[in-house]
Design an enzyme around this catalytic site. Sequence first.
Site, PDB file in Angstrom:
ATOM      1  N   PRO A  23      80.432  23.500  62.954  1.00  0.00           N
ATOM      2  CA  PRO A  23      81.336  22.517  62.363  1.00  0.00           C
ATOM      3  C   PRO A  23      82.649  23.169  61.935  1.00  0.00           C
ATOM      4  O   PRO A  23      82.653  24.247  61.348  1.00  0.00           O
ATOM      5  CB  PRO A  23      80.550  21.998  61.155  1.00  0.00           C
ATOM      6  CG  PRO A  23      79.121  22.231  61.510  1.00  0.00           C
ATOM      7  CD  PRO A  23      79.119  23.513  62.295  1.00  0.00           C
ATOM      8  N   GLU A  24      83.756  22.520  62.249  1.00  0.00           N
ATOM      9  CA  GLU A  24      85.065  23.017  61.851  1.00  0.00           C
ATOM     10  C   GLU A  24      85.563  22.206  60.662  1.00  0.00           C
ATOM     11  O   GLU A  24      84.838  21.372  60.120  1.00  0.00           O
ATOM     12  CB  GLU A  24      86.028  22.961  63.042  1.00  0.00           C
ATOM     13  CG  GLU A  24      85.569  23.833  64.213  1.00  0.00           C
ATOM     14  CD  GLU A  24      86.549  23.858  65.371  1.00  0.00           C
ATOM     15  OE1 GLU A  24      87.745  23.556  65.165  1.00  0.00           O
ATOM     16  OE2 GLU A  24      86.120  24.184  66.500  1.00  0.00           O
ATOM     17  N   ARG A  28      84.878  33.313  73.806  1.00  0.00           N
ATOM     18  CA  ARG A  28      84.909  31.868  73.564  1.00  0.00           C
ATOM     19  C   ARG A  28      85.632  31.151  74.698  1.00  0.00           C
ATOM     20  O   ARG A  28      86.602  31.665  75.252  1.00  0.00           O
ATOM     21  CB  ARG A  28      85.623  31.552  72.247  1.00  0.00           C
ATOM     22  CG  ARG A  28      84.955  32.140  71.019  1.00  0.00           C
ATOM     23  CD  ARG A  28      85.705  31.728  69.782  1.00  0.00           C
ATOM     24  NE  ARG A  28      85.135  32.291  68.574  1.00  0.00           N
ATOM     25  CZ  ARG A  28      85.540  31.996  67.345  1.00  0.00           C
ATOM     26  NH1 ARG A  28      86.526  31.125  67.176  1.00  0.00           N
ATOM     27  NH2 ARG A  28      84.979  32.542  66.293  1.00  0.00           N
TER      28      ARG A  28
END
EC number: 3.2.2.23
Length: 296
Positions: free
Chosen positions: A2-3, A286
Site C-alpha cells: 500500500p502506498e 522494480r
Amino acid sequence: MPELPEVETVRRGLQPVLEGARLTRVEARRPDLRFPFPERFSERLTGKTITALGRRAKYLTMHVQDGPVLICHLGMSGSFRIETDDDGETPGVFHHERSKSTAHDHVVFDVVAADGARSRVIFNDPRRFGFMLFAEGSPETHPMLAGLGVEPTGNTLDGVLLASLLKGRGSPLKAALLDQKLIAGLGNIYVSEALWRAGLSPLREAGTIARPSKKARQQSERLAEAIRSVISDAIAAGGSSLRDYMHTDGSLGYFQHSFAVYDREGEPCPKPGCGGHIERVVQSGRSTFYCRTCQS
C-alpha cells in the site's frame, strides 16, 4: 505494498470509529509481526481514549490520552477491518468476498464510542511484514519517521522545492522520487503515473530538471503538479486495489481503473496524438512503465 493514498484511505475509514473512542480491550495474538510487539503492548493501550488518528507518509499514527503513540505500518499485505453490532452491508457501497483467512487476524482492538456504540477493529496480515511500535512523545522523533521527507500532498511540494531536492542528483529520476528522505510516501505506482502526466522519462538523470534554465524550471513545476494531482486523484478514488489492498469495509479502491501506464505494457499510450505504446523496464528490481514517445 500500500502506498500513501491507500494508507490515507485506511485512516479515513478508521477515523470515525476510533477517534474519541475508548480502548476496552487490546489483544495481540502472536508475539511479533515484522518486529516484536512493544513490551506491555496491550496493557499500555487498554482503557485509553484515542484522541487522534494521523498519517505520516505510509505510516498510521494512533494518539491516545496519557499514553504512547502507536505507529503502524501495513507492510505488504496488512489491512484493517471494522466489525460492529450491525454488520449489514451499507446500501450503495461495493463489497467483495474476503479472501483472507481469519487465521491471519493478529491484533484486535475493542472500542466503545462516546455514545456507547461498540466496535471491533481487526488487523489482518498474512505475510506479517507489517508492524506496530510505540513512540514516546512526538512520533516525528521516532527513528521510523524522523528522516522522512516532505509530504506530496497540499501545496508544499512545488517546482522550486522539488528542484532543490533533486539538484545535483545523478540517479535516474524515478529512483530519486522513490527516496523517502526526499519525498515521503511515494511508491512505484504513483511515481510511474506522475512521470507520465509530466511527460518526463523515469530513466533520465534526476538533476536535469534542477538546472538553472527556463526549460528545467518548467519541468520541475510540471512534475510537482503531476505528483500532487496523482496523489489527490488516487485518494479521491479510494486508492488502488492491487493484490492485497482493501478498504476497512472490505470494498475496493478504484484508481487502478485510471492507470495510464502502470501495468499496461504493450497498450497504446492514452495521451491524445502520442501514437506510442507503454513499455516496461526494470529499475532497481522494480517494474517501471512509461511511454518513450511522449516521456523524455
